[in-house]
Each structure stands twice: as structure tokens, then as C-alpha cells.
Design a protein around this motif. Structure first.
Motif: not given
Lengths: 340, 376, 323
Positions: A108-132
Motif C-alpha cells: 500500500i502506498a500513499m501520495i500526499f498533497q504537498d510534495p515538498l514537505s513529503s520529501l526529505n529536503p536533505v536527501i537526493s531524489i534518487g536516494r529517497q527512491v532507492t531507499e524504499v
């Protein structure tokens, strides 16, 4: 490792077994020294594989709390959740927090309204995707990186390899929402819950994101729960629509049926409130009078009665019961077009 | 532009308006390293008694334009002639006195009301500032009248903003704007912070007030359906400039600019039949940075009708085109508007690119501060 | 564009619509009772907050005792009734005995009485230093926040320089500059260390107010600039400053004690003050630790009282907790 998602049914097979079956969900908030507040007051609905179910309503109707309760993301204190949310034979509401964490992000996955506050600002996009993927699929970072680039490409992010190195603030709002969708899709979830995914975006970007979501549902057979206040979004995307008011589903119907022949006065009121691009200027809107502050408690009345133009005597004396089934129905003593 | 500013029905004449925000950089001494061109040369005129709708996406400069017209954001260049006086060049007390005639309604009704003041003192403030509160009885009557105009009970006067619902707060904001008896009201996203059913109430209220008081509106909004519903004429903005301007119905029937067409096709309609059958023009990519706008036509980086010549070299001016169905007040800033309308030029695919240089990839040059992109 | 199908027909609401809407003023209900200001609702929240109540109780007891201490102290603080029992070699600090609850200090003066009366100086120094600091800070902060530009830059650089010194060192320097130390040098020294804190805080929250929508609204309404500063910006910016002032009372008291401890306080050694008592106690710290323990405990409890009050005040005034 549930990567090989066995979608038992083909997309659009609406008659198959529900993937998620929510029954009589109630969420009560209790703050010290204040009265209990029933944010969600007995919500039931089904979601089938490949189906898009919309939960639509105005602020305070309980649509977001419903999704948070299903995901087990409500704050631990100050609330009470009852009812059931059967996902694939298991009641999500009774799962342990760690078992729930395993489901979240993978099945089950969730997408939120505010994409900026749902992403960690100090980790790169790639890292955040691979982490999952590392967390749920046991991949190494090396294995996950090309997959992450593929995912970004799939959600329509140009030059995905370079974007993997970017940080959230370097992307635009639309791109961030795409990155968030990529993260949600990383483990091929069987159920996707989108909470106002386009509200913070511009219309042209919204159109892109909605087209993307539509495509994903058709391609992968993922079930989608779409939470929104925008009936226009619902009209273009959802197979089934649930209209929420004051924590209860007040009307449910198929997309075409509900818009052609709405029964609950609130649904009608909402539809009449929306200025339409294809309507002539000067047509007066007919808004719903009052605000949610006028609501009555559901316990001995219809919450909407004070704002309702169709209200009759029982409306302020009894709780209206659900008339219909899990596919269509409404909760009203005096629906539009008579009781039939 | 040779628009006649002395035409009797024109209330506001905006000429060549520019608002640039400097981008500063430097550790000890701030150096201006560039400008965000929020409003980059806008001409428009608003007629007395009409509603002019300004529509565009975030970052297109529509809010800045609205504020610049009221000189709440000092324009970098250009003039705003309001009933014969240039507001843009007014300063100090002159400007303060002139404000009596043009007012603003804000997007967020909560943050635009001082939380420490009762509704009564909020409304009295404008009256006092312009010396309109001489007679106590008349003032009281005026406050009651304002309340009934916006559909609030007189009991609301003694309450504080936080005790109201969102829609009621917006009514208070409107009452405050009306308190000094203005001719022009600039409404900046007046309903976008409100729930759908409340939106409709406020839209109707604005229309009723216009009929009753003969107000002129400039409505700034991102929601094309809202703008279309209340406006007589609509201007579409993209990246600091108007790309198309016409009567509301005509804009909907005969959209000439590719951006207008894309914008219109992106607005969801609460009708599944319409949604299923209509043709969507999906734009690729993002809005380019207003600090570094594309050369030529600003829209050429995303335009599905872009041509090899002219588009990326020459900036198109607003002009009247000869297209069936388009009246002579319909202006569009597109080199190929006639050929697109006649179907001579067909739509083609556009390759998506990240179009925010200086803010995008790691290889980009000096990074502009993020604030430069937020809320412009 | 073939989305020109036109709106599909939808049932319109019943005939009763018009009358119902008229009956129910479209804006919804407004409860017919006088409005409640933010301050009042904050006060109502505070009244039920146990943290605030404990802090306020401590503070109240301290203030009341300080005021009435000269009348309730069993002994004159300058008299030395137990001087006969002081033996510099064997018994430098006489212990408790009937009539002398906590015994006496090394000069035979009643410790309990000195502790009671000592609260006066501590309170006076703490309150006046904070008030003075507040006055200076508000003036500078309001000037910087309201005028901005060049004034802002100059004021803020001065404040930055002041902030770059450790507070105690700054106070120490100022106190030692005075020709002869007195209670007032102490107050001025501590106030000076408070000024930059208040100034920075107020300037920051004034700037936030300046860019807020309601100030823009007042500008667009044509309100005079002076009225905008004094009616809208300053009152709305004061919240954090008031909270900080409450918290500063605690630090002021501690700093006052520290400076007295270092001998920069009231030169009249006969007048008791907690920090000064603490300083005198250090000679006997191994034989008579209680001599240090009592004034130190008093300082801690009083500082705690102010801190608890300040923290709960911060919470009550926090816009996020407003409903």
C-alpha cells in the motif's frame, strides 16, 4: 519480497473480490478538556483491483482522516479508531505497527498533497527512491539505482539519471509530485492512496499528473483511492464516487450515474456550486447556504439538515440510514427525485 | 499602444507596466545579480463597471500585477492611470488619500485580518484613515449597512476574526474593502482558499455587490472556471505578460493562443461525459524561470504549435487577428494565431525538458535563491 | 476542441430553496454573544494549565515574601545575635537552635532572616533589569523593524556586536566600569545584556508582521504609516517578546546572583542578597554546605517559577494552538 505482484484480475474487472474493504470505520478525536469529535463516523467502501474510488468532500468531511486511519498514520494519542479495513484478508486496523510498516510502501502506498514537505529536503531524489526498494525488496543500492532511474522515466521526469542526483528543492512542484509518485510505485503497490495529489499544483500540471495516474491504473491494475475536494477531478478519473459529509458517506454511485442523477441534496448543492467553464456568464450559482459550523450531530439528525433545501421533519429528529448497497446508495430522508 | 486613455468608459489604463525584483547575492555587500521579471510589459485597460479577469498559473505574475496596479508593489516602469491620475507615480500622503478609491480583497481571509481587532474596529479603521467617521450615528449606520451588504448579522461587529468560518471571514474582508466606498476592487484569488460551496456564496456576493454599487472589479485567479464565471473580459497571463485578451464567452469559444487552449483543456469539468470525450492538450515540462525567460515567445519552449521560425527569436505583441468568430477586441500575442486557428499548422509533440536553468541540474550556473521562485 | 457539449441537465433544488436560504442568512450562524479576544482565550487556557499554576504559585509566594519580609523576619538582618557562638577554629558557622531555624552565618547573623530579606534585592534587581532591558530592546527593535533599511542595518550591527560577548562577561565589564558598585550598576549591567536579545526578537517579529497580509491590507486601505506600526505591527509582534521577558526574569536573577557572588553587587555587605550569601558561603563549603545550599536552592526555585510561567505563556500565545 512481494515484488512479483500477482494481480489476480485484469484492470477494470470491477466484479472481482474487493482488495480493500472498509467497514464502519470510525475515528474519534479526544482532546483534553474538550468534547469528543467524530472525524470519521462509520465509513464503509470497497476498492477492487484496477478500480479508482473517489472520496470527495469539503474540508472537515473526514476524507483525509479516513486515509490516514487506513494507513495507520494517525498520531498515537488522542484518537480512537474502530471498525475494520480488510486488505487481502487481513484487518489493517489490528495489525501491529511493525507489520503495518511492512505493508506501507510495498503493498500500500500513499501520495500526499504537498510534495515538498513529503520529501526529505536533505536527501537526493534518487536516494529517497532507492531507499524504499532497499527497505522492502532487499535490493542493494547498486541494484536499485537503475530501477530508480527507470521509475523516474516512467512517471515522465525528463533526463532521469541526472535527476537522481537532485534534491527536492531543485525540482518544480509538478516534478516533485512525479518523484513522489515514483517513490510510491517503487515496490509495485497493489493499492495506492492519493490524498489531494494535485491540489497544490497548477491546472496544466494537474492535467499531466491525472493523466499519469490514469495510465498507471490501466497499465498495472493498481487500485487507486483518490481523495479530493474537486468534483471535476473525480469526473475524469474515478469509477466509483463516495461523497462524504460530516464524517459519513452521504452518497455513492458510479461516475456517470452520480453526475447524471445525483440523489443527495448535498451532492446536488456541490455540483450547483461549481462555476463551469462551459456555462455562460451570468448564470447565477446556487451555493449551499451556511457552513459546516451549522452541522447537527449525526446521533439524532442529519448533519446536513440545517443547510439542506430539501429538509423535512424527520431530518432533524432521526439519523438517516443508508439506502442502497455497496455500489450505489445515499443517506437521506428526502432525496432529489423522490424516494422511488 | 495607442489606446485612447481619455475614452469615457475606461477607469484604469495600464501601460507598459513592469515589476522586476532584484536577485541579490554576496556575503558582505549585496550585489544584484539579476532580476525576476514578475511583470514584464503589460498593457491593459479596465472599463468602468466591468469585471476584468486575470488568469494564469502560479509564477505568471498575475498577483504582482494586481498589487502593482494598486501601487502596493511599486512598479519598476510604466504607468497606471486611474480616472485621470497616474497611481504608479503617486507617493506618500497623496497615494494614501487616493487609496480611498481603489481597494483590495485578499486570498487568505484569516491572515489578512488583524487577529487583535474586532470586526468593528477593522471596519472603522478605513473610515478613520480617510476622515469619514465624523458623525457617530452616521458611522454606526454605515457599519450596519456594510454588515447587511455582505450578509453578516450586526452581532458580528463585536467579534474577532478567529471566531468566524472561512467564508464569513472573506465577507469581513470584502466589507473592509467596501468601507471607504471605492470604485475599483482588485480581488486577488478571492475564493481559492474556500470550500466549493462557500466559494459559490462569495462569488454570488461579489456579483450582487457589483450590481448594487456599480463597482469595477479586477479579479485575479488561477481558476479559469471561476474567472470565466464572473468576468466580462479575461486576460490570460504567461510568464509576466498577457498572451491573450478577449471577452469571456469569446475566449472560451475561440481561444487563439496555444497556451489558452492548453489551459482551457486542462480544467477539469464536473461532468464525466465531457471529461471522456474532450481533447486534452497536455503541456510538457514546467514554467521557465522568470529570472531567465526564454527568448522570443515566452511560451515557445512548451508550445505544441511551435514553428521553426520567429517563435524563438521574436517576441510577439498583442494584436487583433482576422479569424472567424474573433471580434476586434480580441487580442492575442502569437505569430501564427491565424494559421493555428485555420488548421494550417498542426499540433506536434514537444520534448519535455527541465526548463529552470540556474535552478535545475547540478551543472547549472549560479543558483538563484529559492525565494525568487516562490510566490512571484 | 470538442468539449462543447454544454452542461448536462441536473435537477435543481426544490421550491423551498429560496425561503430556506432567506431564513438561514447565507453566511451561516453567528453566535450572538460578545466576541472573545485572543488574549482572553489565551488567559482562559492558562488558567487551566497546571504548569502555569505551579509557576505562578512559586512566583507569587516569592513576591509576597519579598514584600513582607522585613516585618516577618524574626531577626534584624544586620544584628549578630549568635556572634558569641562563632569560634573561628572549631565552629565557624553556628548550627540551628531554637529561635534560629537555620542557624547563623560566620558572623553570627540569623540565616533564615537573611534568606527572607535577601529575596528583596534579588527581586528588585531581576525585575528592574528586565524592565530596563525590555525598554531598550523594544525601542531598538521597533526602530529597526518599523523603519527598516539603513536604520535597521545600523541597529542590528550594534546588536550583533553586543550579542557576540558572553552575557556575563559583558555585565561584568559594565559593572566594573562603575566608580563604585551599587545595586544600580548591577541592574544596568544585566539590563545591557538583555537589550540585544529583546531587540533582535522584536525586530524579527516586526519584519514578519510587515510582510503579513493584514499589514498589506491596512496599507491598501490607506491607513497612516504611524497607525500601521502602532496598531498592527507592534501589538502583534509583542507576543514572543513578552514570553522572553518572563524567561529573562529567571536569567536576570541568576546573573544578579552571579555578579554579587563575584563581589560586584551592593557594596554594603550587611544587606543580604542570595548571590552574595553564596559567595560568603564558599569559604565554609566543606564544613557547612548548608550555607551555600539554601541561597542556591532559593535561586533555583525562583528561576524555575519564572521559567514555568514563561513556557506556559509561550504555549498559550502560540498561534498554532489557537482554535
Amino acid at each position: 519480497m512481494t515484488q512479483a505482484t500477482q494481480h489476480s484480475s485484469r484492470p477494470g474487472a470491477g466484479s472481482s473480490e474487493p482488495l480493500l474493504s472498509v467497514r464502519d470505520l470510525r475515528v474519534t478525536f479526544q482532546r483534553q478538556g474538550e468534547e469528543e469529535f467524530h472525524a470519521v463516523d462509520g465509513v464503509s467502501f470497497d476498492v477492487r483491483p484496477g478500480q479508482t474510488v473517489g472520496l470527495v468532500g469539503e474540508s472537515g468531511c473526514g476524507k483525509s482522516v479516513t486515509s490516514l486511519a487506513i494507513m495507520g498514520l494517525l498520531p498515537g494519542r488522542g484518537n480512537r479508531v474502530s471498525g475494520s479495513a480488510i486488505f487481502d484478508g487481513e484487518d489493517l486496523l489490528t495489525l501491529s505497527p511493525s507489520a503495518m510498516r511492512d505493508r506501507r510502501g510495498s503493498e500500500i502506498a500513499m501520495i500526499f498533497q504537498d510534495p515538498l514537505s513529503s520529501l526529505n529536503p536533505v536527501i537526493s531524489i534518487g536516494r529517497q527512491v532507492t531507499e524504499v526498494m532497499e527497505r522492502h525488496q532487499g535490493l542493494s543500492r547498486k541494484q536499485a539505482t537503475p530501477k530508480a532511474a527507470d521509475l523516474l522515466e516512467r512517471v515522465g521526469i525528463p533526463d532521469p539519471k541526472a535527476r537522481l542526483l537532485n534534491y527536492p528543492h531543485q525540482l518544480s512542484g509538478g516534478m516533485r509530485q512525479r518523484a513522489l509518485i515514483a517513490m510510491a510505485l517503487a515496490c509495485n503497490p497493489r493499492l495506492l492512496i492519493a490524498d489531494e495529489p494535485t491540489t497544490a499544483l497548477d491546472v496544466t500540471i494537474q492535467a499531466q499528473i491525472l493523466a499519469l495516474l490514469k495510465e498507471l491504473v490501466v497499465d498495472t491494475g493498481t487500485a487507486l483511492v483518490m481523495i479530493t475536494h474537486d468534483l471535476g477531478v473525480v469526473a475524469g478519473l474515478c469509477d466509483e464516487v463516495n461523497v462524504l459529509y460530516g464524517g459519513k458517506v452521504v452518497e455513492r454511485g458510479g461516475r456517470h450515474g452520480l453526475f447524471r442523477d445525483p440523489r443527495h441534496p448535498y451532492t446536488v448543492g456541490l455540483l450547483n456550486s461549481i462555476p463551469r467553464l462551459d456555462a455562460a456568464r451570468g448564470d447565477k450559482l446556487s451555493p449551499v447556504p451556511g457552513s459546516v459550523a451549522d452541522n447537527l450531530p449525526w446521533t439524532a439528525a442529519c448533519a446536513f439538515a440545517p443547510r439542506c433545501s430539501n429538509a423535512i421533519d424527520p431530518c432533524t429528529a432521526e439519523t438517516p440510514q443508508w439506502e442502497g448497497d455497496q455500489v450505489v446508495g445515499f443517506r437521506c430522508f428526502n432525496p432529489m427525485g423522490g424516494t422511488r | 499602444m495607442t489606446q485612447t486613455s481619455d475614452a469615457p468608459d475606461v477607469l484604469v489604463e495600464v501601460t507598459d507596466l513592469e515589476v522586476y525584483f532584484p536577485i541579490k547575492s554576496g556575503i558582505i555587500f549585496d550585489r544584484t545579480v539579476g532580476h525576476v521579471r514578475a511583470v514584464d510589459g503589460v498593457d491593459l485597460s479596465i472599463r468602468r463597471g466591468e469585471t476584468y479577469g486575470l488568469v494564469g498559473e502560479s509564477g505568471c505574475g498575475k498577483s504582482t500585477l494586481g498589487k502593482a496596479i494598486l501601487n502596493l508593489e511599486p512598479p519598476t516602469a510604466g504607468s497606471v492611470v486611474f480616472d485621470g491620475t497616474d497611481i504608479a507615480s503617486l507617493k506618500g500622503e497623496d497615494l494614501r488619500h487616493a487609496r480611498k478609491r481603489f481597494q483590495m480583497v485578499f486570498q487568505d481571509p484569516m491572515s489578512s485580518l488583524d487577529p487583535r481587532q474586532t470586526v468593528e474596529s477593522l471596519l472603522l479603521e478605513g473610515l478613520r484613515a480617510h476622515g469619514l467617521d465624523t458623525d457617530t450615528d452616521a458611522t454606526r449606520a454605515r457599519l450596519r449597512e456594510l454588515m447587511s451588504d455582505v450578509g453578516l448579522p450586526v452581532a458580528a461587529l463585536s467579534k474577532y476574526p478567529h471566531e468566524f468560518s472561512g467564508g464569513q471571514r472573506q465577507r469581513i474582508g470584502i466589507a473592509r474593502a467596501l468601507s471607504v466606498g471605492p470604485d475599483l476592487i482588485v480581488a486577488d484569488e478571492p475564493v481559492s482558499a474556500l470550500d466549493v460551496s462557500i466559494q459559490a456564496q462569495v462569488i454570488n456576493l461579489l456579483q450582487d455587490l457589483q450590481d448594487k454599487l456599480g463597482l469595477t472589479y479586477l479579479v485575479v485567479a488561477h481558476d479559469l472556471a471561476v474567472v470565466r464565471h464572473i468576468s466580462d473580459r479575461i486576460g490570460v497571463m504567461y510568464l509576466g505578460a498577457l498572451v491573450e485578451e478577449s471577452g469571456g464567452a469569446e475566449l472560451y469559444d475561440v481561444p487563439l493562443h496555444p497556451y489558452t487552449r492548453a489551459l482551457m483543456s486542462a480544467v477539469p469539468v464536473p461532468d464525466p461525459q465531457v471529461e471522456d470525450t474532450r481533447e486534452q492538450i497536455l503541456l510538457t515540462g514546467d514554467l521557465p524561470s522568470p529570472a531567465n525567460p526564454p527568448s522570443g515567445c515566452r511560451f515557445h519552449t512548451r508550445c505544441p504549435w511551435k514553428q521553426e521560425t520567429l517563435c524563438d527569436t521574436e517576441r510577439p505583441q498583442l494584436r487583433v487577428v482576422e479569424v472567424s468568430g474573433a471580434s476586434d477586441s480580441h487580442r492575442v500575442a502569437c505569430h501564427f494565431a491565424e494559421k493555428i486557428a485555420s488548421g494550417e499548422i498542426q499540433r506536434h509533440e514537444v520534448e519535455a525538458t527541465i526548463t529552470t536553468p540556474g535552478f535545475g541540474g547540478p551543472d547549472a550556473g549560479p543558483t538563484a535563491p529559492p525565494e525568487a521562485y516562490i510566490g512571484v | 476542441m470538442d468539449d462543447n457539449t454544454g452542461p448536462s441537465r441536473r435537477p435543481t433544488l426544490g421550491d423551498r430553496r429560496k425561503e430556506r436560504i432567506d431564513a438561514l442568512a447565507t453566511a451561516g450562524t453567528v453566535v450572538d454573544e460578545p466576541g472573545k479576544s485572543l488574549l482572553r482565550s489565551a488567559w482562559e487556557r492558562l488558567r487551566r494549565d497546571p504548569v502555569f499554576l505551579v509557576g505562578a504559585a512559586i512566583t507569587l509566594v516569592f513576591v509576597v515574601l519579598a514584600i513582607i519580609s522585613p516585618w516577618i523576619a524574626p531577626w534584624d538582618v544586620t544584628a549578630n545575635p549568635l556572634i558569641d557562638k562563632v569560634r573561628p577554629q572549631s565552629n565557624p558557622v553556628p548550627g540551628p537552635e531554637p529561635g534560629h531555624l537555620l542557624g547563623a552565618d560566620d558572623r553570627g547573623r540569623d540565616l533564615f532572616s537573611r534568606l527572607l530579606v535577601g529575596s528583596r534585592q534579588t527581586l528588585v534587581v531581576g525585575v528592574f533589569a528586565t524592565l530596563l532591558g525590555l525598554l531598550g530592546g523594544i525601542t531598538l527593535g521597533a526602530l529597526a523593524g518599523a523603519i527598516g533599511g539603513f536604520v535597521d542595518t545600523v541597529v542590528m550591527r550594534i546588536v550583533d556586536v553586543m550579542l557576540s560577548f558572553p552575557a556575563l562577561l559583558l555585565a561584568f565589564t559594565i559593572a566594573s566600569l562603575a566608580r563604585e558598585p551599587s545595586q544600580w550598576t548591577l541592574i544596568i549591567a544585566i539590563a545591557t545584556t538583555q537589550v540585544p536579545i529583546f531587540a533582535r526578537l522584536l525586530r524579527g517579529s516586526m519584519l514578519a508582521q510587515r510582510s503579513s497580509d493584514h499589514v498589506l491590507a491596512a496599507r491598501s486601505l490607506g491607513v497612516r504609516p504611524r497607525a500601521i506600526v502602532f496598531r498592527h505591527m507592534l501589538p502583534n509582534a509583542m507576543g514572543p517578546v513578552i514570553v522572553q521577558a518572563t524567561l529573562s526574569l529567571a536569567t536576570a536573577i541568576i546573573e544578579a546572583a552571579a555578579l554579587s557572588f563575584l563581589g560586584l553587587g551592593n557594596p554594603d555587605q550587611r544587606q543580604p542578597e542570595w548571590g552574595q550569601m553564596l559567595g560568603l558561603a564558599q569559604r565554609y563549603i566543606s564544613e557547612a554546605p548548608h550555607l551555600a545550599f539554601y541561597p542556591a536552592g532559593c535561586i533555583i526555585v525562583v528561576a524555575l517559577g519564572f521559567t514555568l510561567m514563561g513556557e506556559s505563556l509561550r504555549e498559550a500565545l502560540d498561534p498554532k494552538s489557537r482554535r
